[in-house]
Design a protein around this motif. Structure first.
Motif, mmCIF file in Angstrom:
data_model
loop_
_atom_site.group_PDB
_atom_site.id
_atom_site.type_symbol
_atom_site.label_atom_id
_atom_site.label_comp_id
_atom_site.label_asym_id
_atom_site.label_seq_id
_atom_site.Cartn_x
_atom_site.Cartn_y
_atom_site.Cartn_z
ATOM 1 N N ILE A 71 0.870 -1.195 0.023
ATOM 2 C CA ILE A 71 -0.169 0.107 -0.344
ATOM 3 C C ILE A 71 0.699 1.252 -0.206
ATOM 4 O O ILE A 71 0.838 2.207 -0.261
ATOM 5 N N GLU A 72 2.407 1.208 0.916
ATOM 6 C CA GLU A 72 2.990 2.769 0.983
ATOM 7 C C GLU A 72 3.461 2.892 -0.730
ATOM 8 O O GLU A 72 3.409 4.059 -1.461
ATOM 9 N N ARG A 73 3.629 1.653 -1.698
ATOM 10 C CA ARG A 73 4.464 1.756 -3.015
ATOM 11 C C ARG A 73 3.355 2.005 -3.388
ATOM 12 O O ARG A 73 3.095 2.988 -4.715
ATOM 13 N N GLY A 74 1.987 1.598 -3.479
ATOM 14 C CA GLY A 74 1.302 1.464 -3.585
ATOM 15 C C GLY A 74 0.698 2.567 -4.463
ATOM 16 O O GLY A 74 -0.390 2.670 -5.268
ATOM 17 N N THR A 75 1.049 3.341 -3.529
ATOM 18 C CA THR A 75 -0.124 4.771 -3.452
ATOM 19 C C THR A 75 0.735 6.235 -4.604
ATOM 20 O O THR A 75 -0.096 6.997 -4.739
ATOM 21 N N ARG A 76 2.093 5.580 -4.658
ATOM 22 C CA ARG A 76 2.471 6.167 -5.798
ATOM 23 C C ARG A 76 2.525 4.830 -7.043
ATOM 24 O O ARG A 76 2.714 6.542 -8.190
ATOM 25 N N LEU A 77 1.697 4.186 -7.371
ATOM 26 C CA LEU A 77 1.538 3.201 -8.907
ATOM 27 C C LEU A 77 -0.373 3.177 -8.825
ATOM 28 O O LEU A 77 -0.069 3.087 -9.860
ATOM 29 N N LEU A 78 -0.609 3.864 -8.026
ATOM 30 C CA LEU A 78 -2.534 3.662 -8.012
ATOM 31 C C LEU A 78 -2.770 4.080 -9.192
ATOM 32 O O LEU A 78 -3.800 4.167 -10.355
ATOM 33 N N ASP A 79 -2.057 5.339 -8.852
ATOM 34 C CA ASP A 79 -2.582 6.348 -9.808
ATOM 35 C C ASP A 79 -2.338 6.165 -11.304
ATOM 36 O O ASP A 79 -2.704 6.396 -12.481
ATOM 37 N N VAL A 80 -0.806 5.749 -11.733
ATOM 38 C CA VAL A 80 -1.044 5.122 -13.081
ATOM 39 C C VAL A 80 -1.746 4.308 -13.389
ATOM 40 O O VAL A 80 -2.312 4.405 -15.126
ATOM 41 N N PHE A 81 -1.568 3.806 -12.534
ATOM 42 C CA PHE A 81 -2.660 2.005 -12.852
ATOM 43 C C PHE A 81 -4.215 2.730 -13.381
ATOM 44 O O PHE A 81 -4.768 2.160 -14.711
ATOM 45 N N LEU A 82 -4.583 3.476 -12.363
ATOM 46 C CA LEU A 82 -5.870 4.305 -12.745
ATOM 47 C C LEU A 82 -6.088 4.769 -14.084
ATOM 48 O O LEU A 82 -7.227 5.111 -15.359
ATOM 49 N N LEU A 83 -5.053 5.535 -14.136
ATOM 50 C CA LEU A 83 -4.703 6.787 -15.653
ATOM 51 C C LEU A 83 -4.549 5.370 -16.570
ATOM 52 O O LEU A 83 -5.600 6.265 -17.727
ATOM 53 N N GLY A 84 -3.971 4.517 -16.586
ATOM 54 C CA GLY A 84 -4.553 3.923 -18.070
ATOM 55 C C GLY A 84 -5.619 2.812 -18.283
ATOM 56 O O GLY A 84 -5.770 2.890 -19.132
ATOM 57 N N LEU A 85 -5.998 2.503 -17.062
ATOM 58 C CA LEU A 85 -7.641 2.024 -17.577
ATOM 59 C C LEU A 85 -9.068 3.095 -17.873
ATOM 60 O O LEU A 85 -9.405 3.030 -18.395
ATOM 61 N N PHE A 86 -8.427 5.102 -17.505
ATOM 62 C CA PHE A 86 -9.557 5.411 -17.801
ATOM 63 C C PHE A 86 -9.152 5.926 -18.367
ATOM 64 O O PHE A 86 -10.396 7.052 -19.099
ATOM 65 N N THR A 87 -7.706 6.287 -18.949
ATOM 66 C CA THR A 87 -7.762 7.771 -19.977
ATOM 67 C C THR A 87 -6.360 6.814 -20.856
ATOM 68 O O THR A 87 -6.219 5.350 -20.934
ATOM 69 N N SER A 88 -5.496 7.438 -21.644
ATOM 70 C CA SER A 88 -5.150 6.800 -23.208
ATOM 71 C C SER A 88 -3.235 6.472 -22.382
ATOM 72 O O SER A 88 -3.424 6.853 -21.135
ATOM 73 N N SER A 89 -3.270 6.108 -23.495
ATOM 74 C CA SER A 89 -1.423 5.822 -23.028
ATOM 75 C C SER A 89 -0.284 6.990 -22.929
ATOM 76 O O SER A 89 0.362 7.041 -22.135
ATOM 77 N N ALA A 90 -1.220 8.326 -23.537
ATOM 78 C CA ALA A 90 -0.035 9.199 -23.517
ATOM 79 C C ALA A 90 -0.471 10.571 -22.305
ATOM 80 O O ALA A 90 0.526 10.627 -21.666
ATOM 81 N N ALA A 91 -1.851 9.858 -21.735
ATOM 82 C CA ALA A 91 -1.956 10.441 -20.468
ATOM 83 C C ALA A 91 -1.264 9.212 -19.429
ATOM 84 O O ALA A 91 -0.060 10.728 -18.495
ATOM 85 N N VAL A 92 -0.586 8.549 -19.724
ATOM 86 C CA VAL A 92 -0.241 7.998 -18.848
ATOM 87 C C VAL A 92 1.425 8.249 -18.667
ATOM 88 O O VAL A 92 2.321 8.101 -18.053
ATOM 89 N N GLY A 93 1.863 8.584 -20.207
ATOM 90 C CA GLY A 93 3.251 8.646 -20.482
ATOM 91 C C GLY A 93 3.306 10.222 -19.752
ATOM 92 O O GLY A 93 5.136 10.915 -19.593
ATOM 93 N N ILE A 94 2.587 10.821 -20.152
ATOM 94 C CA ILE A 94 2.800 12.433 -19.466
ATOM 95 C C ILE A 94 2.850 12.305 -17.728
ATOM 96 O O ILE A 94 4.305 12.650 -16.894
ATOM 97 N N TYR A 95 2.585 11.832 -17.705
ATOM 98 C CA TYR A 95 2.129 11.370 -16.225
ATOM 99 C C TYR A 95 3.492 10.844 -15.774
ATOM 100 O O TYR A 95 3.826 11.380 -14.468
ATOM 101 N N PHE A 96 3.474 9.703 -16.158
ATOM 102 C CA PHE A 96 4.876 8.582 -15.556
ATOM 103 C C PHE A 96 6.379 9.766 -15.925
ATOM 104 O O PHE A 96 7.450 9.764 -14.744
#
Length: 518
Positions: A251-276
């Protein structure tokens, strides 16, 4: 298993050193070594980030990021909490006649391999979990092979940290892994047969290179096991006992990764790339926390064993201030010239500047939660896990809500990334507040890492930073960032650091009887 509570100090025991001066010296020594490693790691990791975006593009990096977060989360599960739990097992095992430290480590490694085999099999059957936006190449599936290697490296480095060997962590995580990834990413790009899979192959090579480095040092320190054999009942008990630690780590690490995962589910790969890209830049101050984590666990477990809770509270305050002071300076230095920093990855990701600023703020507000948790995982495992679950659920709800709000308002991918970052800030601030209050109650001593000197140092640094934003970008980056750090560092040193704090920068101060080198 009932939740652990602090035992009462026995009256017949010697008066504890509530200042924990020797432990503070040990923490400072380990922190110095690993902070240097943080700098080296940044120098090795940043080229991968910049060259990756320039060579492979935003969408390829976005698809890589979606897979990367799953690998890292699953690897933490497979490590079975040994990153912190191994220190306690080795401390407790020292009292058992005939117990070998190396055998205890091999118990953890065997359990990790069994769990890794099971989870990797599931991912091979359902690869879409790792690749919600598709793959860059058919070879990307080999990223799954990084999971057991990552988990075993965590265990081996924890074993070395128990012996106060932080230099191995620096070599593996700060030199070998990032530099291998950066060099391999460029090399594979120019090999036509695997060019499309260059990111995945570079990642895989770096993880196994780090494993080899950690294993070499481990074998030199502990040697091979003697008389070791699998103990099914012990492994089952160990795995069961580790579940709260696993949950806390994930969970401690997941808080830093959940946002990337959810962006991948609900937005485009471009949005994930910008955020990453923004997230990886913002993770630089977050990695400072790991500068103290390897050495903090053995120090805390030894003080818990003697009931020296005054020393633990002092260590939490001290290390917590070191971390927030260092993180604050780096956050200002990277956040104020944020557009110029993001521009290094290409014009397509400059829209993520808002996300970068929020992510940097998130790492600063998270510092108290991180240090508090380093104690709570030992004395209030279930309570800590319950808080962490609540925090990550809050983050998930906020992230989805803010992404949907951006969609309803017709905002672009940069705003969606900023929404995910804002959700992280709010969740981590809640975590810090709640966990600090719980720890203060259990230790019956203040644990806050906040000092007003941080504001005094930030104010002139902000003025200097904004002055440099009026100049050309290359001056803003090359001269402005060092100027911000120098201004902030000078003021916080004069106004915030007392004599106990300054031990962090004194190489000649070592704990009594510590003849080992870092």
């Amino acid at each position: 298993m009932s939740e652990t509570t602090p035992p009462v100090q026995r009256a017949s025991s010697p008066t504890p050193d509530v200042t924990g001066s020797d432990d503070i010296a040990a923490l400072a020594k380990g922190g110095r070594t690993n902070t240097l490693g943080f700098v080296i790691r940044a120098l090795g990791g940043i080229p991968f980030l910049f060259l990756g975006y320039r060579l492979y593009g935003v969408e390829d990096m976005g698809r890589f990021a979606s897979a990367f977060v799953i690998v890292e989360i699953v690897a933490l599960i497979c490590a079975l909490g040994e990153k912190r739990g191994l220190a306690q097992r080795l401390t407790d095992g020292a009292d058992e006649e005939g117990t070998s430290a190396v055998n205890l480590v091999f118990d953890g490694m065997l359990a990790s391999m069994l769990v890794s085999a099971a989870i990797c099999s599931v991912l091979l059957l359902f690869p879409e979990v790792m690749f919600p936006n598709g793959t860059n190449s058919d070879l990307d599936i080999w990223m799954i092979a990084a999971i057991p290697a990552f988990a075993l490296t965590e265990i081996l480095l924890a074993a070395q940290a128990y012996r106060y060997d932080i230099a191995t962590t620096v070599r593996a995580r700060a030199i070998v892994e990032p530099w291998t990834r950066s060099i391999a990413a460029v090399a594979f790009f120019y090999i036509a047969a695997i060019s499309e899979a260059g990111l995945a192959m570079a990642f895989l090579a770096s993880i196994y290179a780090a494993l080899a480095t950690a294993l070499w040092s481990f074998l030199r320190t502990y040697g091979l096991p003697k008389g070791w054999r699998p103990r099914p009942r012990y492994l089952a008990r160990m795995t069961s006992r580790s579940l709260p630690l696993v949950g806390a780590d994930v969970i401690e690490r997941g808080t830093r990764l959940l946002d990337v995962f959810l962006l991948g589910l609900f937005t485009s790969s471009a949005a994930v790339g910008i955020y990453f890209f923004a997230q990886q830049i913002a993770s630089l101050p977050q990695k400072l926390k790991t500068s103290f984590e390897p050495i903090l666990s053995p120090v805390i477990t030894k003080n818990l064993k003697t009931g020296n809770y005054g020393a633990i509270a002092a260590q939490v305050r001290q290390v917590g201030f070191w971390i927030i002071a260092l993180q604050g300076g780096i956050a200002l230095a990277l956040g104020i010239p944020g557009e110029a920093v993001m521009g290094l990855g290409g014009p397509a990701i400059v829209g993520g500047t808002g996300a970068l600023a929020l992510l940097l703020a998130a790492e600063v507000v998270a510092s108290m939660a991180v240090v508090s948790e380093s104690v709570l995982v030992y004395i209030a495992r279930k309570r800590n896990l319950a808080i962490s679950i609540g925090v990550i659920a809050l983050q998930g709800a906020l992230t989805i809500g803010l992404i949907k709000a951006c969609e309803a308002l017709g905002l672009d991918e940069g705003f969606k990334a900023a929404g995910a970052a804002l959700a992280l800030v709010l969740a981590l601030a809640t975590s810090s507040l709640v966990k600090a209050m719980v720890l203060k109650t259990l230790l019956k001593a203040p644990v806050s890492n906040w000092r007003w000197a941080l504001v005094h140092a930030a104010a002139p640094a902000v003025v200097v930073g904004f002055a440099f934003t009026l100049l050309p970008e290359w001056i803003e980056l090359v001269v402005g960032i060092p100027a911000i750090l120098a201004t902030y560092g000078f003021v916080v040193w004069k106004r915030g650091f007392d004599e106990d704090d300054k031990v962090l920068f004194r190489r000649n101060v070592t704990p009594k009887g510590d003849g080992e080198t870092a």
